[in-house]
Write an enzyme that holds these catalytic residues in place. Structure first.
Site, PDB file in Angstrom:
ATOM      1  N   GLY A  44       0.809  -1.227  -0.023  1.00  0.00           N
ATOM      2  CA  GLY A  44      -0.065   0.065  -0.055  1.00  0.00           C
ATOM      3  C   GLY A  44       0.737   1.261  -0.001  1.00  0.00           C
ATOM      4  O   GLY A  44       0.643   2.133  -0.867  1.00  0.00           O
ATOM      5  N   LEU A  45       1.801   1.405   0.986  1.00  0.00           N
ATOM      6  CA  LEU A  45       2.760   2.585   1.049  1.00  0.00           C
ATOM      7  C   LEU A  45       3.514   2.547  -0.153  1.00  0.00           C
ATOM      8  O   LEU A  45       3.899   3.761  -0.840  1.00  0.00           O
ATOM      9  CB  LEU A  45       3.626   2.639   2.502  1.00  0.00           C
ATOM     10  CG  LEU A  45       2.843   3.143   3.444  1.00  0.00           C
ATOM     11  CD1 LEU A  45       3.806   3.086   4.581  1.00  0.00           C
ATOM     12  CD2 LEU A  45       2.472   4.437   3.039  1.00  0.00           C
ATOM     13  N   ILE A  83       9.144  -8.773  -3.140  1.00  0.00           N
ATOM     14  CA  ILE A  83       8.995 -10.197  -3.650  1.00  0.00           C
ATOM     15  C   ILE A  83       7.413 -10.622  -4.490  1.00  0.00           C
ATOM     16  O   ILE A  83       7.440 -11.514  -5.070  1.00  0.00           O
ATOM     17  CB  ILE A  83       9.044 -10.883  -2.048  1.00  0.00           C
ATOM     18  CG1 ILE A  83       9.278 -12.388  -2.457  1.00  0.00           C
ATOM     19  CG2 ILE A  83       7.753 -10.565  -1.258  1.00  0.00           C
ATOM     20  CD1 ILE A  83       9.653 -13.169  -1.196  1.00  0.00           C
ATOM     21  N   ASP A 116      13.689 -11.212  -3.169  1.00  0.00           N
ATOM     22  CA  ASP A 116      13.548 -11.535  -1.797  1.00  0.00           C
ATOM     23  C   ASP A 116      14.471 -10.914  -0.995  1.00  0.00           C
ATOM     24  O   ASP A 116      15.529 -10.988  -0.951  1.00  0.00           O
ATOM     25  CB  ASP A 116      13.777 -13.039  -1.855  1.00  0.00           C
ATOM     26  CG  ASP A 116      13.309 -13.605  -0.447  1.00  0.00           C
ATOM     27  OD1 ASP A 116      13.462 -12.820   0.728  1.00  0.00           O
ATOM     28  OD2 ASP A 116      13.060 -14.963  -0.438  1.00  0.00           O
ATOM     29  N   LEU A 117      14.125 -10.039  -0.060  1.00  0.00           N
ATOM     30  CA  LEU A 117      15.028  -9.174   0.873  1.00  0.00           C
ATOM     31  C   LEU A 117      15.909 -10.222   1.789  1.00  0.00           C
ATOM     32  O   LEU A 117      17.138  -9.925   2.371  1.00  0.00           O
ATOM     33  CB  LEU A 117      14.329  -8.372   1.761  1.00  0.00           C
ATOM     34  CG  LEU A 117      13.626  -7.136   1.078  1.00  0.00           C
ATOM     35  CD1 LEU A 117      12.818  -6.377   1.898  1.00  0.00           C
ATOM     36  CD2 LEU A 117      14.621  -6.258   0.444  1.00  0.00           C
ATOM     37  N   SER A 172       4.461  -6.211   7.234  1.00  0.00           N
ATOM     38  CA  SER A 172       3.913  -4.999   7.691  1.00  0.00           C
ATOM     39  C   SER A 172       2.965  -5.162   8.829  1.00  0.00           C
ATOM     40  O   SER A 172       2.374  -4.230   9.229  1.00  0.00           O
ATOM     41  CB  SER A 172       3.608  -3.826   6.753  1.00  0.00           C
ATOM     42  OG  SER A 172       2.368  -4.327   5.897  1.00  0.00           O
ATOM     43  N   HIS A 191       4.295   0.822  16.407  1.00  0.00           N
ATOM     44  CA  HIS A 191       4.284  -0.324  17.496  1.00  0.00           C
ATOM     45  C   HIS A 191       5.394  -0.629  17.862  1.00  0.00           C
ATOM     46  O   HIS A 191       5.661  -1.549  18.964  1.00  0.00           O
ATOM     47  CB  HIS A 191       3.613  -1.487  16.328  1.00  0.00           C
ATOM     48  CG  HIS A 191       2.342  -1.447  15.996  1.00  0.00           C
ATOM     49  ND1 HIS A 191       1.113  -1.337  16.927  1.00  0.00           N
ATOM     50  CD2 HIS A 191       1.911  -1.140  14.666  1.00  0.00           C
ATOM     51  CE1 HIS A 191       0.163  -1.355  16.270  1.00  0.00           C
ATOM     52  NE2 HIS A 191       0.604  -0.923  14.996  1.00  0.00           N
ATOM     53  N   TYR A 207       5.991  -8.063  15.702  1.00  0.00           N
ATOM     54  CA  TYR A 207       6.418  -7.137  14.442  1.00  0.00           C
ATOM     55  C   TYR A 207       6.982  -5.841  14.999  1.00  0.00           C
ATOM     56  O   TYR A 207       7.714  -5.253  14.559  1.00  0.00           O
ATOM     57  CB  TYR A 207       4.779  -6.795  13.776  1.00  0.00           C
ATOM     58  CG  TYR A 207       5.072  -5.475  13.125  1.00  0.00           C
ATOM     59  CD1 TYR A 207       5.601  -5.281  11.833  1.00  0.00           C
ATOM     60  CD2 TYR A 207       4.357  -4.250  13.490  1.00  0.00           C
ATOM     61  CE1 TYR A 207       5.754  -4.414  10.922  1.00  0.00           C
ATOM     62  CE2 TYR A 207       4.548  -3.322  12.616  1.00  0.00           C
ATOM     63  CZ  TYR A 207       4.721  -3.261  11.172  1.00  0.00           C
ATOM     64  OH  TYR A 207       4.915  -2.123  10.585  1.00  0.00           O
ATOM     65  N   SER A 263      -0.679   5.587  10.495  1.00  0.00           N
ATOM     66  CA  SER A 263      -1.396   5.004   9.696  1.00  0.00           C
ATOM     67  C   SER A 263      -1.709   5.592   8.754  1.00  0.00           C
ATOM     68  O   SER A 263      -2.098   6.988   8.675  1.00  0.00           O
ATOM     69  CB  SER A 263      -2.860   4.359  10.565  1.00  0.00           C
ATOM     70  OG  SER A 263      -3.336   5.462  11.198  1.00  0.00           O
TER      71      SER A 263
END
Length: 265
Positions: free
Chosen positions: A13-14, A34, A50-51, A74, A112, A135, A164
């Site tokens: 999304g971001l 990915i 792929d990180l 995320s 978070h 996370y 957000s």
């Protein structure tokens, strides 16, 4: 003008907001994820990566002037999944930056990482890390990696504890945590326009009346968020019942992440 800007997590999304909003900011935008992405447009490069694959990430970061690191998982997830995507992936990203001479990174941290602070607290960059989830723990780790690579190798980072980021807030909590896509893009540009950033931790939040976070220490970036949630307040408060102040999801800044039990139980 930057010659080449890398955006990881470009299929998310971001990442999609960033892909659209950063058009024209660099001669070439290199987009990586990915997951499948739309084909490359003008002045774009699309690289599936792929990180957790260090060799691939070191190749990905070649000939890059700056990195917007949005890649990884995320949301809350099992530790073994986070281990590869968020822990190994973040290390590999910074090692690629070091080896290839990339001087500045925007690291997508998260609210978070400090989610077990109460909503009655006003936080700045000195707030103690209090992750509300596995996370969140990975974001604390990412901030630590950024600090290490700055102190030892002079790779600058702005770690943005994102609240957000959507077109509009989606519940009462987001009246405090929301960052508009417009403000997000202007922040990305401010980060890479700045003559220097050092290793900076700040909050990704619009100019909301009820925010819990302060960016006074980051004023030198010249970023001035334009949006706030007051235009949505009546709509959100009518759509969602009044919050129970005894609910842990309301007491703590992390919301439901702080209220839930351990993910792997």
């Amino acid at each position: 003008m930057m010659k080449r800007l890398l955006i990881t997590g470009a299929a998310g999304g971001l990442g999609k907001i960033c892909r659209e909003g950063m058009k024209g900011y660099a001669d070439v935008i290199r987009l990586s994820d990915i997951a499948p992405m739309d084909p490359a447009g003008p002045n774009e490069e699309v690289v599936q990566c792929d990180l957790s694959d260090r060799a691939a990430v070191i190749e990905l970061t070649k000939d890059v002037d700056g990195i917007i690191h949005l890649g990884g998982i995320s949301i809350e997830a099992a530790f073994d999944d986070l281990l590869q995507a968020n822990l190994a992936g973040t290390y590999n990203l910074y090692e690629g930056a070091r080896q290839n001479g990339v001087k500045r990174v925007m690291f997508a941290s998260s609210n978070h990482a400090i989610g077990f602070h109460k909503r009655t607290e006003r936080l700045d960059e000195t707030a103690r890390l209090r992750p509300d989830s596995l996370y969140g723990v990975t974001k604390c780790y990412g901030e630590a990696v950024a600090s290490y690579y700055y102190d030892k190798f002079d790779v600058e980072t702005v770690s943005v504890r994102i609240g957000s980021c959507f077109e509009k807030p989606r519940d009462r909590r987001m009246l405090s945590t929301w960052m508009s896509p417009r403000d997000f893009i202007s922040l990305m540009k401010a980060i890479f326009d700045a003559p220097m950033t050092g290793n900076l931790v700040m909050y990704g939040v619009s100019d909301n009346k009820s925010t819990w976070w302060s960016n006074e220490h980051a004023k030198f970036l010249g970023w001035h968020p334009q949006d706030n949630t007051e235009q949505f307040r009546d709509e959100i408060e009518a759509a969602f019942p009044e919050e129970d102040r005894h609910d842990p999801a309301v007491i703590y800044q992390g919301g439901m992440y702080a209220a839930r039990g351990h993910f792997e139980d």
